[in-house]
Scaffold this active site. Structure first.
Site, PDB file in Angstrom:
ATOM      1  N   ASP A 131       0.580  -1.152   0.080  1.00 32.87           N
ATOM      2  CA  ASP A 131       0.076   0.182   0.038  1.00 32.87           C
ATOM      3  C   ASP A 131       0.816   1.374  -0.142  1.00 32.87           C
ATOM      4  O   ASP A 131       2.169   1.129   0.169  1.00 32.87           O
ATOM      5  CB  ASP A 131      -0.850  -0.017   1.334  1.00 32.87           C
ATOM      6  CG  ASP A 131      -1.609   1.205   1.352  1.00 32.87           C
ATOM      7  OD1 ASP A 131      -2.307   1.747   0.355  1.00 32.87           O
ATOM      8  OD2 ASP A 131      -1.742   1.787   2.626  1.00 32.87           O
ATOM      9  N   ASP A 190      -0.312   4.854   0.758  1.00 32.75           N
ATOM     10  CA  ASP A 190      -0.686   6.079   1.806  1.00 32.75           C
ATOM     11  C   ASP A 190      -0.623   5.372   3.280  1.00 32.75           C
ATOM     12  O   ASP A 190      -1.254   4.422   3.540  1.00 32.75           O
ATOM     13  CB  ASP A 190      -2.022   6.663   1.659  1.00 32.75           C
ATOM     14  CG  ASP A 190      -2.268   7.595   0.217  1.00 32.75           C
ATOM     15  OD1 ASP A 190      -1.100   7.526  -0.430  1.00 32.75           O
ATOM     16  OD2 ASP A 190      -3.482   7.947   0.008  1.00 32.75           O
ATOM     17  N   GLU A 219      -1.846  10.697   4.031  1.00 31.29           N
ATOM     18  CA  GLU A 219      -2.605  10.334   2.978  1.00 31.29           C
ATOM     19  C   GLU A 219      -2.494  11.523   1.820  1.00 31.29           C
ATOM     20  O   GLU A 219      -2.718  12.617   2.267  1.00 31.29           O
ATOM     21  CB  GLU A 219      -4.205  10.391   3.381  1.00 31.29           C
ATOM     22  CG  GLU A 219      -4.076   9.528   4.471  1.00 31.29           C
ATOM     23  CD  GLU A 219      -4.380   7.995   4.068  1.00 31.29           C
ATOM     24  OE1 GLU A 219      -4.780   7.754   2.870  1.00 31.29           O
ATOM     25  OE2 GLU A 219      -3.899   6.971   4.712  1.00 31.29           O
ATOM     26  N   ARG A 229     -14.949  12.150  -1.171  1.00 24.62           N
ATOM     27  CA  ARG A 229     -13.721  13.139  -1.384  1.00 24.62           C
ATOM     28  C   ARG A 229     -13.253  13.368  -2.221  1.00 24.62           C
ATOM     29  O   ARG A 229     -12.845  14.827  -2.408  1.00 24.62           O
ATOM     30  CB  ARG A 229     -12.625  12.207  -0.427  1.00 24.62           C
ATOM     31  CG  ARG A 229     -12.951  11.729   0.748  1.00 24.62           C
ATOM     32  CD  ARG A 229     -11.832  10.678   1.561  1.00 24.62           C
ATOM     33  NE  ARG A 229     -11.946   9.529   0.649  1.00 24.62           N
ATOM     34  CZ  ARG A 229     -10.954   8.565   1.099  1.00 24.62           C
ATOM     35  NH1 ARG A 229     -10.004   8.497   1.759  1.00 24.62           N
ATOM     36  NH2 ARG A 229     -11.311   7.531   0.208  1.00 24.62           N
ATOM     37  N   SER A 252      -2.362   1.364  -4.807  1.00 28.35           N
ATOM     38  CA  SER A 252      -2.895   2.533  -3.994  1.00 28.35           C
ATOM     39  C   SER A 252      -4.055   3.020  -4.196  1.00 28.35           C
ATOM     40  O   SER A 252      -4.867   2.765  -5.364  1.00 28.35           O
ATOM     41  CB  SER A 252      -1.930   3.760  -4.151  1.00 28.35           C
ATOM     42  OG  SER A 252      -2.524   4.693  -3.635  1.00 28.35           O
ATOM     43  N   GLY A 253      -4.964   3.123  -3.198  1.00 27.70           N
ATOM     44  CA  GLY A 253      -6.173   3.837  -3.305  1.00 27.70           C
ATOM     45  C   GLY A 253      -6.318   5.414  -3.633  1.00 27.70           C
ATOM     46  O   GLY A 253      -7.110   6.022  -3.878  1.00 27.70           O
ATOM     47  N   ASP A 266      -2.112  -1.064   5.835  1.00 24.49           N
ATOM     48  CA  ASP A 266      -2.640  -0.557   6.933  1.00 24.49           C
ATOM     49  C   ASP A 266      -4.081  -0.214   7.331  1.00 24.49           C
ATOM     50  O   ASP A 266      -4.546  -0.135   8.430  1.00 24.49           O
ATOM     51  CB  ASP A 266      -2.121   0.876   7.346  1.00 24.49           C
ATOM     52  CG  ASP A 266      -2.487   2.036   6.560  1.00 24.49           C
ATOM     53  OD1 ASP A 266      -2.630   1.757   5.254  1.00 24.49           O
ATOM     54  OD2 ASP A 266      -2.752   3.086   7.123  1.00 24.49           O
ATOM     55  N   ASN A 269      -9.292  -1.278   3.437  1.00 17.88           N
ATOM     56  CA  ASN A 269      -8.999  -1.685   1.768  1.00 17.88           C
ATOM     57  C   ASN A 269      -7.858  -2.464   1.499  1.00 17.88           C
ATOM     58  O   ASN A 269      -7.780  -2.823   0.350  1.00 17.88           O
ATOM     59  CB  ASN A 269      -9.315  -0.197   0.948  1.00 17.88           C
ATOM     60  CG  ASN A 269      -8.028   0.422   1.246  1.00 17.88           C
ATOM     61  OD1 ASN A 269      -7.450   0.472   2.441  1.00 17.88           O
ATOM     62  ND2 ASN A 269      -7.707   1.344   0.324  1.00 17.88           N
TER      63      ASN A 269
END
Length: 376
Positions: free
Chosen positions: A157, A159, A166, A202, A245-246, A313, A316
């Protein structure tokens, strides 16, 4: 007479050498001429070298191989005697045995590795997790052997894992909506809100931001301490390294180039006429999307899923952590720590190297050869 086994360790300049000798001549009591002559010779050499020597005899029957060989890694900023005693006590209570102890790192965290036999890995993991929480240390339980050495793909991941903070919150700070975005982010990370929906909510708040904001945010991104050391070391060992990554490709593409990352997947923010529209283009990289990315990276690297490591972390990250051969929760939310194979709560990302059996001395030696700056 033949050497059946030999082992040596040096601790603070004190050498301990053990030799197992198989012999057939002379009584097993040690009074036979063959054993007696050998022992006299050993004593003479030890006296000349200023060493102490002990002799014990036993059966030549082959020792039965103990079941459940495991590697138990214990990490902490400092390891107190109570922590070691607590971990060892739990292992003993489980009916297991500590066959060997080795220190893998002394800084920026201390890590010792215990080779354990005779334990069920799942049951021992539960016991040691409770002790680790009580002692405020990290403990990882893994099977030893080829399965541990075969891990060849790291999927991480971004962020709050590869980087601090983030990215969407950095963007929100420029848009003047940081507080609202941070609240929605926290709900999603705890698993209280669907990630895809939270992302749309967001991103909508970023509508109208000029595309130049990406350049500002790229300069604000801070790598997690130890990130460069982790990537550099694993790339030396011919691991494949991936990020999923999201967040957004407008930021992750820079990390790929900077760190030499092999594979990446992230969301794409839509930009029209030089401004963000408040929408995401294409399929959203969410919780199931991250697991699909891990599977895709493994296929491209021609590796089975069992040879992958997933690190994250947030909620997701749960699917990819569950799918990987080894799932690691890094400074993670409680729901992720409970689901992962192991958790690391130190602030140093290169601590993950120790879980792969790589010592700090080996890292520093390789850095010295290459002229690289070692340090977290």
């Amino acid at each position: 007479m033949a050497v059946a086994d030999i082992e040596q360790v040096v601790i603070r300049g004190r050498l301990t050498l053990g030799v197992l000798v198989a012999y057939t001549g002379g009584p097993s009591t040690g009074t036979g001429t063959t054993l007696g002559a050998m022992w006299t010779a050993v004593e003479r050499v030890a006296e000349d070298l200023g060493m102490e020597v002990e002799l014990s005899t036993g059966s030549t029957a082959k020792e039965a191989r103990r079941r459940g060989r495991l590697s138990v890694s214990v990490l902490g900023a400092t390891l107190q005697p109570a922590a070691i005693a607590g971990i060892a006590g739990r292992i003993a209570a489980a009916g297991a045995n500590i066959d060997r102890i080795e220190r893998l790192a002394q800084w920026p965290v201390t890590c010792i590795e215990l080779s354990v036999s005779g334990a069920d890995p799942d049951a021992l993991r539960v016991e040691l997790a409770a002790e680790a929480a009580a002692q405020e240390v990290d403990v990882a339980v893994q099977r030893t052997g080829l399965s541990r050495r075969a891990k060849r793909l790291i999927v991480m991941d971004v962020d709050s894992t590869l980087i601090q903070g983030e990215v969407i919150e950095l963007l929100a700070a420029h848009a003047g909506c940081l507080e609202e975005v941070a609240r929605v982010t926290e709900e999603a990370m705890r698993g209280e809100l669907d990630f895809a929906e939270s992302l749309r909510r967001r991103v909508a708040l970023l509508e109208g931001l000029p595309a130049e904001v990406f350049e500002h945010v790229r300069k604000e991104v801070v790598l997690t301490p130890g990130a460069r050391t982790l990537v550099r070391t694993l790339k030396r060992l011919d691991y494949r390294f991936a990020i999923v990554s999201g967040g957004f490709t407008q930021i992750t593409d820079g990390l790929v180039e900077e760190l030499g990352i092999d594979y990446s997947a992230a969301n794409v923010l839509e930009v029209v006429d030089g401004r963000l529209t408040g929408r995401v283009v294409g399929e959203i990289v969410d919780r199931p999307g991250k697991a699909r990315a891990l599977e895709r990276f493994a296929r491209e690297a021609r590796l089975p899923i069992s040879q992958t490591v997933a690190i994250g972390d947030g909620a997701n990250d749960l699917d990819m952590i569950a799918a990987a051969g080894l799932g690691i929760a890094f400074n993670a939310k409680p729901v992720v720590r409970q689901a992962a194979d192991t958790a690391v709560n130190t602030p140093y990302l290169d601590s993950i190297l120790y879980l792969l059996g790589i010592s700090r001395d080996e890292v520093e030696a390789a850095d010295a050869e290459d002229g690289a700056l070692t340090g977290s």
